[in-house]
Design an enzyme around this catalytic site. Structure first.
Site, mmCIF file in Angstrom:
data_model
loop_
_atom_site.group_PDB
_atom_site.id
_atom_site.type_symbol
_atom_site.label_atom_id
_atom_site.label_comp_id
_atom_site.label_asym_id
_atom_site.label_seq_id
_atom_site.Cartn_x
_atom_site.Cartn_y
_atom_site.Cartn_z
ATOM 1 N N HIS A 96 0.872 -1.932 13.802
ATOM 2 C CA HIS A 96 0.197 -1.739 12.522
ATOM 3 C C HIS A 96 -0.346 -0.313 12.459
ATOM 4 O O HIS A 96 -0.662 0.298 13.486
ATOM 5 C CB HIS A 96 -0.954 -2.716 12.367
ATOM 6 C CG HIS A 96 -0.523 -4.135 12.213
ATOM 7 N ND1 HIS A 96 -1.378 -5.113 11.747
ATOM 8 C CD2 HIS A 96 0.660 -4.754 12.457
ATOM 9 C CE1 HIS A 96 -0.742 -6.269 11.706
ATOM 10 N NE2 HIS A 96 0.501 -6.079 12.151
ATOM 11 N N GLU A 134 -3.219 0.868 11.669
ATOM 12 C CA GLU A 134 -4.530 1.043 12.302
ATOM 13 C C GLU A 134 -4.411 1.138 13.822
ATOM 14 O O GLU A 134 -5.044 1.982 14.451
ATOM 15 C CB GLU A 134 -5.468 -0.128 11.967
ATOM 16 C CG GLU A 134 -5.708 -0.364 10.504
ATOM 17 C CD GLU A 134 -4.780 -1.415 9.920
ATOM 18 O OE1 GLU A 134 -3.534 -1.308 10.086
ATOM 19 O OE2 GLU A 134 -5.290 -2.350 9.285
ATOM 20 N N CYS A 159 -6.356 -5.924 14.058
ATOM 21 C CA CYS A 159 -6.813 -4.546 13.874
ATOM 22 C C CYS A 159 -8.343 -4.478 13.813
ATOM 23 O O CYS A 159 -8.952 -3.548 14.353
ATOM 24 C CB CYS A 159 -6.188 -3.947 12.624
ATOM 25 S SG CYS A 159 -4.396 -3.755 12.774
#
Length: 145
Positions: A53, A55, A86
């Site tokens: 992801h 992040e 995250c």
């Protein structure tokens, strides 16, 4: 334009990179003491990695760049509300400020917790460039269907 808007614009540029690669268009930027130290976008499909992801990638880059597992002087700008994975990483990294453009009503961390999730020292700001982020997400999912 505020600093929050400027940094979110950079996160949106990262999200556009993800969109162009066929990834869910989410971008993230880590800022430390007024300097961008990391930028990333989703690479889940590209890397065949469910944890890739925006992040997570931005946090890893920032930690490496700063030589610390803690980002207490850092801010994260992300185009969509972080998921639980995250959010957990942001919690453990001690990020001082999290700014996200639009909520994720299906998988955002706030869907899964009623208690304050982050430290009292962490500032959360929502809705910066929300319309732009939502439009990019809607365009992406419309293109898929």
């Amino acid at each position: 334009m505020t600093n929050d808007e400027q940094y979110m614009k950079t996160a949106l540029q990262e999200a556009q990179k993800a969109f162009d690669k066929g990834e869910v268009p989410i971008g993230a930027v880590v800022v430390c003491n007024g300097t961008i130290v990391a930028k990333a976008h989703n690479l889940v499909e590209t890397l065949h990695d469910a944890t890739a992801h925006a992040e997570m990638l931005a946090l890893t880059t920032a930690m490496d760049s700063l030589g610390s597992k803690y980002l207490e002087d850092c801010e994260l700008y992300v185009t969509v509300e972080p998921c639980m994975m995250c959010a957990g990483a942001l919690h453990w990294a001690h990020v001082k400020k999290i700014v996200y453009a639009t909520a994720d009503e299906k998988k955002g961390y706030s869907v899964f917790t009623k208690k304050p999730f982050f430290s009292k020292k962490t500032t959360i700001i929502k809705g910066i460039l929300q319309e732009e982020s939502q439009a990019l997400m809607q365009q992406f999912f419309k293109k898929l269907r």
